[in-house]
Each structure stands twice: as C-alpha cells, then as structure tokens.
Design an enzyme around this catalytic site. Structure first.
Site, PDB file in Angstrom:
ATOM      1  N   LYS A 139       0.903  -1.176  -0.054  1.00 34.09           N
ATOM      2  CA  LYS A 139       0.046   0.014  -0.160  1.00 34.09           C
ATOM      3  C   LYS A 139       0.818   1.125  -0.003  1.00 34.09           C
ATOM      4  CE  LYS A 139      -4.446  -1.674   1.033  1.00 34.09           C
ATOM      5  NZ  LYS A 139      -5.583  -1.855   1.923  1.00 34.09           N
ATOM      6  N   LYS A 169      -4.019 -10.685  -6.706  1.00 37.80           N
ATOM      7  CA  LYS A 169      -5.329 -10.965  -6.197  1.00 37.80           C
ATOM      8  C   LYS A 169      -6.142 -10.021  -6.938  1.00 37.80           C
ATOM      9  CE  LYS A 169      -6.219  -8.194  -2.242  1.00 37.80           C
ATOM     10  NZ  LYS A 169      -6.650  -7.943  -0.597  1.00 37.80           N
ATOM     11  N   LYS A 197     -10.562  -4.616  -4.994  1.00 34.38           N
ATOM     12  CA  LYS A 197     -11.606  -3.610  -5.250  1.00 34.38           C
ATOM     13  C   LYS A 197     -10.964  -2.409  -5.900  1.00 34.38           C
ATOM     14  CE  LYS A 197     -13.685  -4.051  -0.633  1.00 34.38           C
ATOM     15  NZ  LYS A 197     -12.911  -3.848   0.779  1.00 34.38           N
TER      16      LYS A 197
HETATM   17  P1  ATP Z   1      -8.743  -3.318  -0.557  1.00 32.21           P
HETATM   18  O1  ATP Z   1      -8.605  -3.488  -2.101  1.00 32.21           O
HETATM   19  O2  ATP Z   1      -9.343  -1.969  -0.488  1.00 32.21           O
HETATM   20  O3  ATP Z   1      -7.406  -3.255   0.089  1.00 32.21           O
HETATM   21  P2  ATP Z   1     -10.062  -5.817  -0.239  1.00 32.21           P
HETATM   22  O4  ATP Z   1     -10.514  -6.051  -1.378  1.00 32.21           O
HETATM   23  O5  ATP Z   1      -8.598  -6.425  -0.056  1.00 32.21           O
HETATM   24  O6  ATP Z   1      -9.738  -4.089  -0.008  1.00 32.21           O
HETATM   25  P3  ATP Z   1     -10.735  -6.131   2.429  1.00 32.21           P
HETATM   26  O7  ATP Z   1     -11.686  -5.167   3.197  1.00 32.21           O
HETATM   27  O8  ATP Z   1      -9.482  -5.585   2.806  1.00 32.21           O
HETATM   28  O9  ATP Z   1     -10.840  -5.876   0.944  1.00 32.21           O
HETATM   29  O10 ATP Z   1     -10.927  -7.692   2.692  1.00 32.21           O
HETATM   30  C1  ATP Z   1     -12.075  -8.111   3.381  1.00 32.21           C
HETATM   31  C2  ATP Z   1     -11.892  -9.786   3.404  1.00 32.21           C
HETATM   32  O11 ATP Z   1     -11.883 -10.111   2.032  1.00 32.21           O
HETATM   33  C3  ATP Z   1     -10.627 -10.193   4.087  1.00 32.21           C
HETATM   34  O12 ATP Z   1     -10.883 -11.321   4.722  1.00 32.21           O
HETATM   35  C4  ATP Z   1      -9.712 -10.581   2.855  1.00 32.21           C
HETATM   36  O13 ATP Z   1      -8.910 -11.579   3.336  1.00 32.21           O
HETATM   37  C5  ATP Z   1     -10.682 -10.989   1.771  1.00 32.21           C
HETATM   38  N1  ATP Z   1     -10.330 -10.865   0.571  1.00 32.21           N
HETATM   39  C6  ATP Z   1     -10.057  -9.683  -0.100  1.00 32.21           C
HETATM   40  N2  ATP Z   1      -9.511  -9.891  -1.330  1.00 32.21           N
HETATM   41  C7  ATP Z   1      -9.733 -11.380  -1.657  1.00 32.21           C
HETATM   42  C8  ATP Z   1      -9.287 -12.145  -2.753  1.00 32.21           C
HETATM   43  N3  ATP Z   1      -8.934 -11.609  -3.870  1.00 32.21           N
HETATM   44  N4  ATP Z   1      -9.500 -13.479  -2.603  1.00 32.21           N
HETATM   45  C9  ATP Z   1      -9.959 -13.862  -1.344  1.00 32.21           C
HETATM   46  N5  ATP Z   1     -10.312 -13.028  -0.215  1.00 32.21           N
HETATM   47  C10 ATP Z   1     -10.150 -12.037  -0.433  1.00 32.21           C
END
Ligand code: ATP
Ligand code: LTN
Length: 336
Positions: free
Chosen positions: A119, A201, A204
């Site tokens: 980040k 991964k 969002k």
């Molecule tokens: P950002 O992109 O804003 O960092 P994010 O999409 O990683 O956010 P979080 O709010 O950080 O979302 O994560 C919420 C939950 O979703 C966490 O338990 C995280 O491990 C899971 N998660 C996020 N992205 C993935 C993915 N690509 N595959 C599986 N689990 C995920």
C-alpha cells in the site's frame, strides 16, 4: 442472541473495510463463510471504517459505502438477529485498544507487513502512521471479543499472525487476558485472482474494471468480464502449473457450484475455453442474483438498516468493554 447460547459457542470475529462495493474475492474468500457460521458459532462482524481511512477517502463516499457495506452483509446472509453486526467507529473500545496494543507491538514486526509495503508503494504521497499501525487496530478488533476463530482470505494471514504475537506478548507482560485466535481460511478461493492478471489478487481498487467482479454487477457484465478473462494457449480445462488463469476460473467455478476439480475437468473434457468461461460467468451471475435482489430491497429501508447497526454497536460495546476494563487494570491504570 441469547446469553445461554453465547456461553457455549466458540466466538468468531471478522471485519471488512467499506472501501467500495465488495468483490467476488471478498465474497468467496470471506463473507460467504460468515453467514454459514452463524448457527454454530457466536459471530461478531464489523464494518471496518477506522481501517478504511488509512487510505484517502472522500467523507461523503465513505459514509455511503459504510451503510451499503452493512446492507451488503445482510444481503449476503448475515442476520443481525443471530450475529452481532456493527460499524467499528460506533464502538470506541476499538480506538482505545489500538493504543494499548500499540505499546506492545514492535516497530520491526510492523515493518515486515507485506500489505503495508504494497500500500505504501501504491500511495507514495500518503504513507501515514495509521497505514503502518493498521494491523494493531485489527489485532484489537479480534482480541476485544476474545475470538477463537477469524474467517479471512489468505492475504490477511500475516496480520492474524501478528495479532497472535501481540496477544501472547501482552499476556506474558501483564498476566493472562487475551485468547489466542486462529485463522479460518477456506481451502478453495482463499485468494481469488484478478481476471486480467491471474498472478495478482482480485482487488476492489484495481484500475482495470475487467479485472474484478463486483457482487452487484449484473449478469451481462459478469458474463462479459469472464469472457475477457486471461487464460493460456493450451485450450484444455485442467488444473495445473503455469495455468494461473484457468486455475483461478476453476477455483471460482468450484466454489459457486460445489463441484470438485475432477468433476470440472470431466464436464469440460474436449470443450474449449470459450464454453468454460461462459459457464463460469453464468454460474457466478446466478449465484449472486439473490444477493443483488436482497440488497436492492434492503436499501429501500434505510431506517431498518440503521436500527440494526445501532443495536449491533450496543451489543458489541457491551462485550468489548469488559475486555477493555480488564486491560486498563492489567496495565496499571487507576479505575475511573
Ligand atoms: P482493498 O482493495 O481496499 O485493500 P480488499 O478487497 O482487499 O480491499 P478487505 O476489506 O481488505 O478487501 O478484505 C475483506 C476480506 O476479504 C478479508 O478477509 C480478505 O482476506 C478477503 N479478500 C480480499 N480480497 C480477496 C481475494 N482476492 N480472494 C479471497 N479473499 C479476499
Ligand atoms: N484488515 C482487514 C479487515 C479487518 C479484519 C478485522 C479482518 C478489519 N478488522 C478483524 C479480520 C478481523 C482487511 O483489510 N481485510
């Protein structure tokens, strides 16, 4: 939730940041499991708005995303009558515990967090102290509720490990207080990959809209994005090395249909990637359809959503305050 149940059941705690509409990764890796766990465990779920401001947010958008995130949790099957579901900033114990635990966390261990490094690279103009200490805030979320299990995707494993280390250190320094939590990570779908770069991964915040399925995308959009998914030149649906794109689609298909990898390979034996991508797109869209419908229905009744998160915050504060008070005593603060 009755108190009789709560004393018998193990405690689950998890959180999600209201940084935008949830992705298929969030759903398969985390939230989908949250709903399934509600009968067996005492579940506590938070919308982590304190975490969200570690990167720049527009205040009006954050407010909107937070309420939407809460409604989305409900639409994904989290029942605020069965679980404690709340907004993190509504319970001041989280900010308080963050400070106490910060004083039992080492600069060195925070410096090793890969998400902080990633980040910081992404936002070089705003490497704030909150971004650095974010895992301490998350440790507090978990430890305040004496959680046994923490359902998360693979990317959060390192943060959970840190929470365990901080809890152990505090317990050694001041005497037993915190339960040491375990990660609860799904076998399939723990790390859903980007559809455009299956070595990364699904996130969002990806700039490429085709890389990511949002759980509120309509069927046409979902099918179109899967059609464009990056695969390989082999043209054979099988799980294997060097086939990140196909492996990812197989994991997604398996987790929404319940089919094993062997079943999937048999189903698409002799058929091309075009057929497979269409099947994955349709299966995902059909699977998510009820979530979309329920979300739209809930958003028509904001007063009800508010009622739910207000009650959730009260319940969360009642539980967390007990641990908070004990922590203050342990470190030597005078009772108020
Ligand atoms: P950002 O992109 O804003 O960092 P994010 O999409 O990683 O956010 P979080 O709010 O950080 O979302 O994560 C919420 C939950 O979703 C966490 O338990 C995280 O491990 C899971 N998660 C996020 N992205 C993935 C993915 N690509 N595959 C599986 N689990 C995920
Ligand atoms: N940091 C997590 C979200 C989160 C969380 C938590 C997960 C905040 N508090 C407590 C599990 C337990 C993330 O960004 N995925």
């Amino acid at each position: 939730m009755s108190d009789t149940n709560s004393t018998e059941k193990k405690i689950i705690l998890s959180g999600i940041q209201p940084t935008g509409t949830f992705t298929l990764g969030n759903y398969i890796g985390a939230i989908r499991n949250w709903g399934k766990l509600q009968d067996e465990y005492r579940c506590i779920y938070c919308i982590a708005d304190l975490h969200a401001i570690t990167v720049k947010q527009e205040p009006a958008k954050l407010r909107q995303h937070t309420v939407e995130a809460y409604a989305l949790l409900m639409a994904c099957g989290i029942d605020p009558k069965k679980s404690v579901a709340f907004i993190q900033s509504h319970n001041s114990c989280h900010a308080e515990m963050n400070w106490i635990l910060s004083c039992s966390t080492q600069f060195g261990e925070l410096s090793r967090m890969t998400q902080f490094k990633a980040k910081s690279e992404k936002h070089p103009d705003d490497i704030n102290a909150g971004l650095f200490t974010y895992p301490v805030l998350m440790a507090g979320d978990i430890l305040l509720y004496q959680a046994d299990l923490v359902p998360i995707g693979e990317d959060q494993r390192q943060h959970l490990e840190l929470a365990r280390n901080v809890a152990q250190r505090f317990n050694q320094k001041y005497g037993e207080l915190f339960k040491i939590p375990e990660a609860y990570i799904p076998e399939v779908g723990a790390r859903v990959k980007s559809l455009q770069d299956p070595t990364k991964k699904m996130s969002k915040s990806d700039e490429n809209a085709n890389a990511c399925i949002f759980i509120l995308d309509d069927k046409d959009t979902i099918v179109r994005k899967f059609k464009k998914a990056v695969t390989d030149s082999e043209s054979c649906v099988r799980f294997g090395e060097g086939k990140d794109g196909i492996n990812n689609l197989m994991a997604i298909y398996s987790s929404v249909t319940g089919k094993s990898y062997d079943d999937i390979e048999r189903e698409f034996d002799g058929r091309g990637y075009g057929d497979f991508k269409l099947a994955v797109g349709e299966a995902v869209a059909d699977h998510l359809e009820p979530v979309r419908t329920e979300f739209a229905r809930l958003m028509n009744d904001k007063a009800y959503i508010r009622e739910c998160y207000t009650a959730g915050a009260e319940a969360a504060e009642r539980i967390a305050r007990r641990t908070m008070t004990k922590a203050y005593r342990k470190v030597g603060f005078v009772d108020a």
